[in-house]
Design a protein around this motif. Structure first.
Motif, PDB file in Angstrom:
ATOM      1  N   LYS A  10       0.875  -1.167   0.000  1.00 51.20           N
ATOM      2  CA  LYS A  10       0.000   0.000   0.000  1.00 51.20           C
ATOM      3  C   LYS A  10       0.913   1.218   0.000  1.00 51.20           C
ATOM      4  N   CYS A  11       0.686   2.105  -0.959  1.00 47.68           N
ATOM      5  CA  CYS A  11       1.521   3.285  -1.121  1.00 47.68           C
ATOM      6  C   CYS A  11       0.950   4.474  -0.350  1.00 47.68           C
ATOM      7  N   LYS A  12       1.775   5.491  -0.191  1.00 50.85           N
ATOM      8  CA  LYS A  12       1.379   6.699   0.538  1.00 50.85           C
ATOM      9  C   LYS A  12       0.129   7.337  -0.066  1.00 50.85           C
ATOM     10  N   ASP A  13      -0.043   7.237  -1.384  1.00 46.73           N
ATOM     11  CA  ASP A  13      -1.206   7.837  -2.049  1.00 46.73           C
ATOM     12  C   ASP A  13      -2.432   6.917  -2.027  1.00 46.73           C
ATOM     13  N   ASP A  14      -2.366   5.838  -1.240  1.00 44.71           N
ATOM     14  CA  ASP A  14      -3.456   4.891  -1.049  1.00 44.71           C
ATOM     15  C   ASP A  14      -3.634   3.934  -2.233  1.00 44.71           C
ATOM     16  N   SER A  15      -2.712   3.935  -3.171  1.00 48.09           N
ATOM     17  CA  SER A  15      -2.776   2.981  -4.271  1.00 48.09           C
ATOM     18  C   SER A  15      -2.070   1.693  -3.853  1.00 48.09           C
ATOM     19  N   TYR A  16      -2.269   0.648  -4.644  1.00 49.21           N
ATOM     20  CA  TYR A  16      -1.629  -0.632  -4.379  1.00 49.21           C
ATOM     21  C   TYR A  16      -0.610  -0.942  -5.461  1.00 49.21           C
ATOM     22  N   TYR A  17       0.435  -1.650  -5.049  1.00 49.00           N
ATOM     23  CA  TYR A  17       1.469  -2.101  -5.973  1.00 49.00           C
ATOM     24  C   TYR A  17       1.662  -3.595  -5.750  1.00 49.00           C
ATOM     25  N   VAL A  18       1.712  -4.359  -6.835  1.00 47.34           N
ATOM     26  CA  VAL A  18       1.934  -5.799  -6.767  1.00 47.34           C
ATOM     27  C   VAL A  18       3.289  -6.092  -7.403  1.00 47.34           C
ATOM     28  N   GLY A  19       4.093  -6.909  -6.725  1.00 44.93           N
ATOM     29  CA  GLY A  19       5.412  -7.250  -7.245  1.00 44.93           C
ATOM     30  C   GLY A  19       5.789  -8.674  -6.906  1.00 44.93           C
ATOM     31  N   ILE A  20       6.986  -9.036  -7.366  1.00 42.22           N
ATOM     32  CA  ILE A  20       7.526 -10.375  -7.120  1.00 42.22           C
ATOM     33  C   ILE A  20       9.000 -10.219  -6.767  1.00 42.22           C
ATOM     34  N   THR A  21       9.480 -11.063  -5.861  1.00 38.02           N
ATOM     35  CA  THR A  21      10.871 -10.999  -5.442  1.00 38.02           C
ATOM     36  C   THR A  21      11.282 -12.340  -4.831  1.00 38.02           C
ATOM     37  N   SER A  22      12.576 -12.537  -4.709  1.00 39.36           N
ATOM     38  CA  SER A  22      13.076 -13.718  -4.003  1.00 39.36           C
ATOM     39  C   SER A  22      13.546 -13.345  -2.591  1.00 39.36           C
ATOM     40  N   ASP A  23      13.546 -12.053  -2.277  1.00 44.85           N
ATOM     41  CA  ASP A  23      13.949 -11.584  -0.943  1.00 44.85           C
ATOM     42  C   ASP A  23      13.026 -10.440  -0.537  1.00 44.85           C
ATOM     43  N   ILE A  24      11.970 -10.770   0.152  1.00 44.80           N
ATOM     44  CA  ILE A  24      10.933  -9.782   0.446  1.00 44.80           C
ATOM     45  C   ILE A  24      11.425  -8.668   1.371  1.00 44.80           C
ATOM     46  N   ASP A  25      12.263  -8.995   2.344  1.00 43.38           N
ATOM     47  CA  ASP A  25      12.765  -7.967   3.259  1.00 43.38           C
ATOM     48  C   ASP A  25      13.638  -6.952   2.519  1.00 43.38           C
ATOM     49  N   ARG A  26      14.547  -7.456   1.693  1.00 36.22           N
ATOM     50  CA  ARG A  26      15.412  -6.573   0.905  1.00 36.22           C
ATOM     51  C   ARG A  26      14.593  -5.702  -0.035  1.00 36.22           C
ATOM     52  N   ARG A  27      13.605  -6.305  -0.681  1.00 34.91           N
ATOM     53  CA  ARG A  27      12.804  -5.572  -1.663  1.00 34.91           C
ATOM     54  C   ARG A  27      11.987  -4.466  -1.006  1.00 34.91           C
ATOM     55  N   LEU A  28      11.452  -4.711   0.171  1.00 31.37           N
ATOM     56  CA  LEU A  28      10.697  -3.686   0.884  1.00 31.37           C
ATOM     57  C   LEU A  28      11.608  -2.512   1.254  1.00 31.37           C
ATOM     58  N   VAL A  29      12.812  -2.814   1.697  1.00 38.80           N
ATOM     59  CA  VAL A  29      13.788  -1.753   1.996  1.00 38.80           C
ATOM     60  C   VAL A  29      14.097  -0.956   0.730  1.00 38.80           C
ATOM     61  N   GLU A  30      14.276  -1.644  -0.390  1.00 46.66           N
ATOM     62  CA  GLU A  30      14.557  -0.956  -1.658  1.00 46.66           C
ATOM     63  C   GLU A  30      13.406  -0.042  -2.072  1.00 46.66           C
TER      64      GLU A  30
END
Length: 113
Positions: A10-30
């Motif tokens: 959930k983004c600051k503007d209340d929109s949603y973003y869907v993604g894929i990753t092999s390292d969720i913690d790293r990706r959230l930090v990025e």
């Protein structure tokens, strides 16, 4: 065993973003650090992880990510709330012109007469 994650932010503007990753913690930090200036989330920080699903098969993860990206906001929110019973209802076409929503009118003459 390697895992792949399909995730929903959930983004600051209340929109949603869907993604894929092999390292969720790293990706959230990025995402929150703004590592990629051209990314959807760059101008919508901070973002918050709302939901994720773990996969062992990368192809299944990719297909599920593609599917969720096409979902309505209501379906994404039902997923976040673990309201899986609501998903089929939200998938139904609600347009009046949809054949499912047209009633049978017995006053119409048969086409063969």
């Amino acid at each position: 065993m390697k895992f792949y994650y399909v995730y929903l932010l959930k983004c600051k503007d209340d929109s949603y973003y869907v993604g894929i990753t092999s390292d969720i913690d790293r990706r959230l930090v990025e995402h929150n650090a703004g590592k990629y200036p051209d990314a959807y989330t760059f101008k919508r920080r901070p973002v918050a992880l709302m939901w994720y699903q773990e996969f062992t098969d990368p192809n299944q993860a990719i297909e599920f990510e593609k599917k969720i990206k096409k979902w309505s906001r209501a379906k994404k929110e039902a997923l976040i709330k673990d309201d899986y019973d609501l998903l089929p209802f939200l998938s139904e076409c609600k347009n009046e012109s949809h054949s499912k929503n047209k009633g049978f009118d017995s006053a119409q003459p048969d086409s063969g007469t």
